[in-house]
Scaffold this motif. Structure first.
Motif, PDB file in Angstrom:
ATOM      1  N   LYS A  69      64.806  57.574  46.261  1.00 25.13           N
ATOM      2  CA  LYS A  69      66.072  57.668  45.544  1.00 25.13           C
ATOM      3  C   LYS A  69      66.153  58.954  44.729  1.00 25.13           C
ATOM      4  N   GLU A  70      65.016  59.353  44.118  1.00 25.97           N
ATOM      5  CA  GLU A  70      65.021  60.568  43.318  1.00 25.97           C
ATOM      6  C   GLU A  70      65.224  61.804  44.175  1.00 25.97           C
ATOM      7  N   ASN A  71      64.719  61.756  45.427  1.00 21.42           N
ATOM      8  CA  ASN A  71      64.815  62.928  46.299  1.00 21.42           C
ATOM      9  C   ASN A  71      66.002  62.836  47.245  1.00 21.42           C
ATOM     10  N   GLU A  72      66.870  61.824  47.056  1.00 17.10           N
ATOM     11  CA  GLU A  72      68.003  61.657  47.968  1.00 17.10           C
ATOM     12  C   GLU A  72      68.946  62.860  47.930  1.00 17.10           C
ATOM     13  N   ALA A  73      69.229  63.323  46.722  1.00 17.12           N
ATOM     14  CA  ALA A  73      70.157  64.457  46.594  1.00 17.12           C
ATOM     15  C   ALA A  73      69.590  65.704  47.240  1.00 17.12           C
ATOM     16  N   LEU A  74      68.268  65.952  47.063  1.00 13.01           N
ATOM     17  CA  LEU A  74      67.636  67.135  47.659  1.00 13.01           C
ATOM     18  C   LEU A  74      67.663  67.058  49.173  1.00 13.01           C
ATOM     19  N   ALA A  75      67.470  65.843  49.722  1.00 17.25           N
ATOM     20  CA  ALA A  75      67.493  65.679  51.170  1.00 17.25           C
ATOM     21  C   ALA A  75      68.881  65.946  51.728  1.00 17.25           C
ATOM     22  N   VAL A  76      69.912  65.476  51.019  1.00 20.10           N
ATOM     23  CA  VAL A  76      71.286  65.708  51.468  1.00 20.10           C
ATOM     24  C   VAL A  76      71.596  67.189  51.494  1.00 20.10           C
ATOM     25  N   LYS A  77      71.107  67.906  50.478  1.00 13.83           N
ATOM     26  CA  LYS A  77      71.455  69.318  50.366  1.00 13.83           C
ATOM     27  C   LYS A  77      70.745  70.158  51.405  1.00 13.83           C
ATOM     28  N   ASN A  78      69.434  69.886  51.655  1.00 17.56           N
ATOM     29  CA  ASN A  78      68.629  70.769  52.479  1.00 17.56           C
ATOM     30  C   ASN A  78      68.598  70.361  53.945  1.00 17.56           C
ATOM     31  N   ASP A  79      68.720  69.043  54.270  1.00 19.19           N
ATOM     32  CA  ASP A  79      68.547  68.595  55.635  1.00 19.19           C
ATOM     33  C   ASP A  79      69.883  68.407  56.354  1.00 19.19           C
ATOM     34  N   ALA A  80      70.861  67.820  55.697  1.00 15.46           N
ATOM     35  CA  ALA A  80      72.129  67.542  56.346  1.00 15.46           C
ATOM     36  C   ALA A  80      73.121  68.675  56.075  1.00 15.46           C
ATOM     37  N   PRO A  81      73.981  68.975  57.048  1.00 11.60           N
ATOM     38  CA  PRO A  81      74.997  70.010  56.810  1.00 11.60           C
ATOM     39  C   PRO A  81      76.012  69.555  55.775  1.00 11.60           C
ATOM     40  N   TRP A  82      76.310  70.404  54.795  1.00 16.01           N
ATOM     41  CA  TRP A  82      77.219  69.989  53.726  1.00 16.01           C
ATOM     42  C   TRP A  82      78.337  70.989  53.443  1.00 16.01           C
ATOM     43  N   VAL A  83      78.250  72.213  53.981  1.00 12.89           N
ATOM     44  CA  VAL A  83      79.291  73.205  53.684  1.00 12.89           C
ATOM     45  C   VAL A  83      80.598  72.820  54.384  1.00 12.89           C
ATOM     46  N   VAL A  84      81.712  72.945  53.667  1.00 12.68           N
ATOM     47  CA  VAL A  84      83.039  72.669  54.227  1.00 12.68           C
ATOM     48  C   VAL A  84      83.984  73.791  53.816  1.00 12.68           C
ATOM     49  N   GLU A 127      76.696  84.913  42.221  1.00 14.49           N
ATOM     50  CA  GLU A 127      78.132  85.131  42.357  1.00 14.49           C
ATOM     51  C   GLU A 127      78.779  83.926  43.044  1.00 14.49           C
ATOM     52  N   LYS A 128      80.039  83.649  42.681  1.00  7.05           N
ATOM     53  CA  LYS A 128      80.769  82.536  43.282  1.00  7.05           C
ATOM     54  C   LYS A 128      81.615  83.045  44.434  1.00  7.05           C
ATOM     55  N   ALA A 129      81.753  82.170  45.444  1.00  5.99           N
ATOM     56  CA  ALA A 129      82.503  82.551  46.637  1.00  5.99           C
ATOM     57  C   ALA A 129      83.215  81.311  47.179  1.00  5.99           C
ATOM     58  N   VAL A 130      84.190  81.546  48.065  1.00  8.85           N
ATOM     59  CA  VAL A 130      84.912  80.460  48.710  1.00  8.85           C
ATOM     60  C   VAL A 130      84.521  80.445  50.193  1.00  8.85           C
ATOM     61  N   VAL A 131      84.343  79.265  50.759  1.00  7.48           N
ATOM     62  CA  VAL A 131      83.987  79.118  52.169  1.00  7.48           C
ATOM     63  C   VAL A 131      85.239  79.305  53.017  1.00  7.48           C
ATOM     64  N   LEU A 132      85.238  80.375  53.824  1.00  2.47           N
ATOM     65  CA  LEU A 132      86.377  80.648  54.702  1.00  2.47           C
ATOM     66  C   LEU A 132      86.319  79.813  55.971  1.00  2.47           C
ATOM     67  N   SER A 133      85.110  79.664  56.536  1.00  2.00           N
ATOM     68  CA  SER A 133      84.943  78.870  57.752  1.00  2.00           C
ATOM     69  C   SER A 133      83.478  78.493  57.886  1.00  2.00           C
ATOM     70  N   VAL A 134      83.219  77.461  58.695  1.00  2.00           N
ATOM     71  CA  VAL A 134      81.862  76.990  58.964  1.00  2.00           C
ATOM     72  C   VAL A 134      81.512  77.354  60.398  1.00  2.00           C
ATOM     73  N   VAL A 135      80.400  78.091  60.583  1.00  2.00           N
ATOM     74  CA  VAL A 135      80.049  78.622  61.903  1.00  2.00           C
ATOM     75  C   VAL A 135      79.392  77.556  62.772  1.00  2.00           C
ATOM     76  N   ASP A 136      78.244  77.020  62.340  1.00  2.00           N
ATOM     77  CA  ASP A 136      77.517  76.037  63.146  1.00  2.00           C
ATOM     78  C   ASP A 136      76.963  74.916  62.281  1.00  2.00           C
ATOM     79  N   ASP A 137      77.802  74.374  61.439  1.00  2.00           N
ATOM     80  CA  ASP A 137      77.454  73.283  60.517  1.00  2.00           C
ATOM     81  C   ASP A 137      76.616  73.758  59.334  1.00  2.00           C
ATOM     82  N   TYR A 138      75.600  74.600  59.580  1.00  2.00           N
ATOM     83  CA  TYR A 138      74.702  75.014  58.509  1.00  2.00           C
ATOM     84  C   TYR A 138      75.011  76.420  57.980  1.00  2.00           C
TER      85      TYR A 138
END
Length: 316
Positions: free
Chosen positions: A185-200, A219-230
């Motif tokens: 449970k403590e490492n759930e957030a880390l697993a979501v961030k590093n293993d599963a694709p999350w950029v939208v 620096e902050k940026a905006v996601v224009l498009s997602v290339v291959d999920d990751y």
């Protein structure tokens, strides 16, 4: 391409599309093969040659990446140590059971024998009382004897049961399963961030890699498009610079309460919600979906980020 294995020629073809790229004949390498071999010798990439050509895998030497890899290695070592301790505990219990078995007297089986040759005699005392009375007396006596006999073999309720070796092993396994559940449970957030694709698309992210130089770090940026999920194509908010970055080089941005966010994981991934409150102690938040007004409780910080609206303005 991040740290993924990719064909060197594909990287080169994409690189030369930039009008301001440096030509190969302006460097010390005459061919792309020489440059790839140099990358391998200098430990910038892992290179290997196949029938289809040379392949490269970028070695990320970012301190944060190395620290994350070190933490994962420690976690694997801890799980291995826990398994070794569990096996040692089982071995101790088995050995203890063997030692207890040695102290018990060994059973000796013999033939059933009767001393003497005299015939067996049964002496029945007959009374002159009516048969019904005698029968009732005998039945009452037998009933009382049966109760006394059964009562002598009942265990007192206050005598505690001794825990067997198997019971102790089962208790130890339950404790270890509970510890692993808490750790997962403590490492759930880390697993979501590093293993599963999350950029939208339209998500506001922060660049956390130092490999691009200090001009882009934090620096902050905006996601224009997602290339291959990751991999995402992003544009800096303070300029028109566009980059292609792996999600491991990005992190989420938490806006102020009352602002809009976009969900990055789960069944509501890509949906827009309003940030209602923050739970700082548990690094989570309460969100309200814009479409259904449904409340989402305990959403980790890594599963949502600031939203870039359709008018090209950051929501906060």
């Amino acid at each position: 391409f991040g740290t993924k294995r990719v064909q060197a020629n594909n990287v080169y073809q994409e690189y030369i599309q930039d009008r301001n790229h440096i030509h190969m004949n302006a460097t010390q390498w005459e061919t792309l093969t020489d440059f790839v071999k140099w990358l391998g010798r200098e430990s910038h990439c892992i290179v290997d040659e196949t029938e289809k050509g040379w392949y490269v895998t970028y070695i990320d030497k970012d301190p944060e990446t190395l620290l994350r890899q070190e933490k994962l290695a420690k976690k694997e070592k801890h799980e291995l140590d826990a398994e070794e301790r569990r096996q040692a505990f089982i071995d101790r219990q088995v050995e203890l059971g063997r030692e207890r078995a040695k102290d018990l007297p060994e059973a000796v089986f013999t033939d059933l024998k009767r001393d003497g040759e005299d015939p067996i005699k049964v002496n029945l005392l007959l009374h002159t009382a009516p048969k019904t009375v005698a029968t009732t007396s005998v039945l009452a006596s037998l009933s009382k004897s049966k109760s006394t006999f059964e009562g002598s073999f009942k265990k007192p309720k206050d005598v505690p049961k001794k825990r067997s070796a198997l019971g102790e092993i089962m208790e130890e396994e339950k404790r270890q399963k509970l510890a692993k559940l808490i750790e997962s449970k403590e490492n759930e957030a880390l697993a979501v961030k590093n293993d599963a694709p999350w950029v939208v698309k339209d998500a506001i992210v922060k660049i956390i890699t130092k490999t691009l130089g200090s001009a882009y770090y934090k620096e902050k940026a905006v996601v224009l498009s997602v290339v291959d999920d990751y991999v995402a194509k992003v544009k800096l908010l303070n300029g028109n610079t566009k980059l292609k970055l792996d999600q491991t080089h990005l992190e989420t941005v938490i806006p102020s309460v009352g602002r809009l966010v976009v969900l990055l994981a789960g069944e509501h991934k890509g949906d827009t919600a309003e940030l209602r409150s923050l739970q700082v102690d548990s690094y989570s938040a309460t969100l309200k979906l814009r479409d259904s007004n449904k409340l989402l409780l305990g959403i980790p910080y890594e599963q949502f980020t600031k939203l870039y609206n359709q008018e090209g303005v950051v929501t906060n």
